[in-house]
Write an enzyme that holds these catalytic residues in place. Structure first.
Site, PDB file in Angstrom:
ATOM      1  N   ASP A 154      37.617  70.018  66.293  1.00 38.87           N
ATOM      2  CA  ASP A 154      36.286  68.835  66.417  1.00 38.87           C
ATOM      3  C   ASP A 154      35.617  69.190  67.510  1.00 38.87           C
ATOM      4  O   ASP A 154      36.184  69.799  68.563  1.00 38.87           O
ATOM      5  CB  ASP A 154      36.801  67.424  66.213  1.00 38.87           C
ATOM      6  CG  ASP A 154      35.652  66.352  66.271  1.00 38.87           C
ATOM      7  OD1 ASP A 154      34.798  66.779  65.874  1.00 38.87           O
ATOM      8  OD2 ASP A 154      36.149  65.115  66.460  1.00 38.87           O
ATOM      9  N   GLN A 169      37.625  60.187  56.999  1.00 40.69           N
ATOM     10  CA  GLN A 169      37.776  61.586  57.379  1.00 40.69           C
ATOM     11  C   GLN A 169      39.029  62.205  57.181  1.00 40.69           C
ATOM     12  O   GLN A 169      39.189  63.349  56.318  1.00 40.69           O
ATOM     13  CB  GLN A 169      37.182  61.986  58.861  1.00 40.69           C
ATOM     14  CG  GLN A 169      37.414  63.296  59.231  1.00 40.69           C
ATOM     15  CD  GLN A 169      36.235  64.049  58.473  1.00 40.69           C
ATOM     16  OE1 GLN A 169      34.968  63.874  58.538  1.00 40.69           O
ATOM     17  NE2 GLN A 169      36.494  65.107  57.785  1.00 40.69           N
ATOM     18  N   CYS A 228      35.634  68.522  60.904  1.00 40.23           N
ATOM     19  CA  CYS A 228      35.233  67.420  60.246  1.00 40.23           C
ATOM     20  C   CYS A 228      33.483  67.623  60.398  1.00 40.23           C
ATOM     21  O   CYS A 228      32.833  66.853  59.508  1.00 40.23           O
ATOM     22  CB  CYS A 228      35.549  65.804  60.879  1.00 40.23           C
ATOM     23  SG  CYS A 228      35.047  66.084  62.894  1.00 40.23           S
ATOM     24  N   HIS A 264      39.325  57.852  62.708  1.00 39.52           N
ATOM     25  CA  HIS A 264      38.188  58.032  61.508  1.00 39.52           C
ATOM     26  C   HIS A 264      39.028  58.374  60.236  1.00 39.52           C
ATOM     27  O   HIS A 264      39.220  59.391  59.591  1.00 39.52           O
ATOM     28  CB  HIS A 264      37.550  59.372  61.973  1.00 39.52           C
ATOM     29  CG  HIS A 264      36.271  59.756  61.260  1.00 39.52           C
ATOM     30  ND1 HIS A 264      35.768  59.003  60.267  1.00 39.52           N
ATOM     31  CD2 HIS A 264      35.427  60.695  61.356  1.00 39.52           C
ATOM     32  CE1 HIS A 264      34.623  59.481  59.904  1.00 39.52           C
ATOM     33  NE2 HIS A 264      34.243  60.623  60.362  1.00 39.52           N
ATOM     34  N   ARG A 269      34.685  64.250  51.381  1.00 41.16           N
ATOM     35  CA  ARG A 269      34.291  62.766  51.796  1.00 41.16           C
ATOM     36  C   ARG A 269      34.215  61.919  51.013  1.00 41.16           C
ATOM     37  O   ARG A 269      34.704  60.860  51.020  1.00 41.16           O
ATOM     38  CB  ARG A 269      33.219  62.999  53.195  1.00 41.16           C
ATOM     39  CG  ARG A 269      33.738  63.559  54.636  1.00 41.16           C
ATOM     40  CD  ARG A 269      34.685  62.778  55.467  1.00 41.16           C
ATOM     41  NE  ARG A 269      34.239  61.302  55.351  1.00 41.16           N
ATOM     42  CZ  ARG A 269      33.457  61.046  56.475  1.00 41.16           C
ATOM     43  NH1 ARG A 269      32.852  61.933  57.336  1.00 41.16           N
ATOM     44  NH2 ARG A 269      33.089  59.757  56.572  1.00 41.16           N
ATOM     45  N   ARG A 327      30.273  51.804  61.020  1.00 39.45           N
ATOM     46  CA  ARG A 327      30.532  52.981  62.266  1.00 39.45           C
ATOM     47  C   ARG A 327      30.182  52.371  63.615  1.00 39.45           C
ATOM     48  O   ARG A 327      29.098  51.903  63.890  1.00 39.45           O
ATOM     49  CB  ARG A 327      29.659  54.246  61.881  1.00 39.45           C
ATOM     50  CG  ARG A 327      29.605  55.078  63.218  1.00 39.45           C
ATOM     51  CD  ARG A 327      29.158  56.617  62.883  1.00 39.45           C
ATOM     52  NE  ARG A 327      30.041  57.355  62.070  1.00 39.45           N
ATOM     53  CZ  ARG A 327      29.808  58.766  61.796  1.00 39.45           C
ATOM     54  NH1 ARG A 327      28.877  59.238  62.257  1.00 39.45           N
ATOM     55  NH2 ARG A 327      30.761  59.336  61.233  1.00 39.45           N
TER      56      ARG A 327
HETATM   57  N1   CP Z   1      32.373  64.047  59.834  1.00 39.32           N
HETATM   58  C1   CP Z   1      31.432  62.917  60.122  1.00 39.32           C
HETATM   59  O1   CP Z   1      31.871  61.795  60.156  1.00 39.32           O
HETATM   60  O2   CP Z   1      30.033  63.252  60.032  1.00 39.32           O
HETATM   61  P1   CP Z   1      29.053  62.554  60.253  1.00 39.32           P
HETATM   62  O3   CP Z   1      29.119  61.855  61.804  1.00 39.32           O
HETATM   63  O4   CP Z   1      27.807  63.199  60.049  1.00 39.32           O
HETATM   64  O5   CP Z   1      29.107  61.440  59.512  1.00 39.32           O
HETATM   65  N1  NVA Z   2      35.243  63.292  67.306  1.00 39.21           N
HETATM   66  C1  NVA Z   2      33.496  63.042  66.618  1.00 39.21           C
HETATM   67  C2  NVA Z   2      33.765  63.084  65.237  1.00 39.21           C
HETATM   68  C3  NVA Z   2      32.485  62.947  64.582  1.00 39.21           C
HETATM   69  C4  NVA Z   2      32.387  63.061  63.210  1.00 39.21           C
HETATM   70  C5  NVA Z   2      32.878  62.001  67.508  1.00 39.21           C
HETATM   71  O1  NVA Z   2      33.558  60.777  67.382  1.00 39.21           O
HETATM   72  O2  NVA Z   2      31.750  62.104  67.649  1.00 39.21           O
END
Ligand code: CP
Ligand code: NVA
Length: 310
Positions: free
Chosen positions: A223, A131, A263, A128, A291, A101
């Site tokens: 989102d 997701q 998400c 993502h 997920r 990440r």
């Molecule tokens: N949807 C998602 O990726 O959640 P987190 O940021 O909690 O991993």
């Molecule tokens: N768009 C959001 C998604 C979180 C899972 C972010 O990048 O923070």
């Protein structure tokens, strides 16, 4: 050869197979775990916070018989404490797969380039993909099919939106994005989604008005207005995105059996109201569970033998 999953496009040729595998795995594992990745190891590098990604990958890998280790934002610091190249080379000597990440899609790609084991994107500033796989799995389960369906995304043209554009184009779903001017999805991704959609009998549209965008929608998605990394623009974004709330009034313009996805994490009272999150159209917790199932199918596809689940 190793197979990275950095973009939804890395699943362009077998996204539907992965979704079908996730469904088969869910059924087969109802009688107990199947350790098809027994003895494998995964390193999970996080530069940002997480609930779903961390827990679903870690538990999912454990259920497959593997072991995952969590590497917090304070530890490796890719490209800061140590070069991306060296991190990739070193961690590849310890683990069978890396989940990353990241703040930057560029660094994500560099890590994948130098790693000798597969890298799976657990979110960056552009995409993502895991997701998106979970989202499509959820729509498939609730609607029974994907091709010819319509998803409307309301809000920020961010990483989640970008991956959904590619995913919808690949599976033949129409997608409308309703966003304020200046917050459109990534233009290169939109171009790519449009070209895939053109060969797949579906259409991508980006508009400003949420009400017309949800007409005929089978699924509505939203989102956060302030993604991780955008915190400095919080006040401005909350003002600009205020008309882009998913609430009951907006739902009434879509199909009567529309499902609502997010998400998560959600900011209740901002991009989505309590009445929608907790209402009869919401599938957000199935989506969160998925997920884990979608990622297990991805991991078995790139590391193992999907035929174990036939
Ligand atoms: N949807 C998602 O990726 O959640 P987190 O940021 O909690 O991993
Ligand atoms: N768009 C959001 C998604 C979180 C899972 C972010 O990048 O923070």
């Amino acid at each position: 050869m190793k197979r990275d999953i950095i973009s939804v496009l890395d699943m362009q040729n077998d996204l539907e197979d992965i979704l079908a595998l996730a469904q088969r795995m869910k059924k087969k594992e109802a009688d107990g775990p199947i350790h098809s990745l027994k003895g494998k190891t995964m390193g999970m590098i996080f530069e940002k916070p997480s609930l779903r990604t961390r827990v679903s990958f870690e538990i999912g890998f454990y259920q497959l018989g593997g072991n995952a280790i969590y590497i917090s934002p304070n530890e490796v610091q890719v490209g800061k404490r140590e070069s991306v190249h060296d991190v990739a080379k070193v961690i590849s000597r310890y683990v069978d797969v890396i989940m990353y990440r990241a703040f930057s899609n560029e660094i994500m790609k560099q890590l994948a380039e130098h790693a000798t084991v597969p890298v799976v994107n657990g979110l960056d500033d552009i995409e993502h993909p895991c997701q998106c796989a979970a989202d499509l799995l959820t729509i498939l389960e609730h609607k029974g099919d994907l091709k010819g369906r319509k998803l409307t995304y309301i809000g920020d043209g961010n990483n989640v939106c970008n991956s959904l554009l590619l995913g919808c184009a690949v599976v033949g779903m129409d997608m409308n994005v309703a966003c304020p001017e200046g917050y459109e999805p990534d233009p290169a991704i939109l171009d790519k989604a449009n070209s895939i959609a053109a060969g797949n009998s579906c259409k991508m549209q980006v508009v400003n008005d949420p009400e017309t965008a949800v007409e005929g929608a089978d699924a509505i998605y939203t989102d956060t207005w302030v993604s991780m990394g955008d915190e400095a623009q919080k006040a401005e974004r909350e003002r600009i995105f205020a008309p882009y709330q998913v609430n009951n009034a907006l739902l009434s313009k879509a199909k009567s059996d529309v499902i609502v996805l997010h998400c998560l994490p959600a900011h209740r009272g901002q991009e989505i109201t309590d009445e929608v999150m907790d209402g009869p159209h919401s599938v957000v917790f199935d989506e969160a569970e998925n997920r884990m199932h979608a990622q297990k199918a991805i991991l078995v596809t790139i590391l193992g033998d999907p035929s174990v689940y036939d």
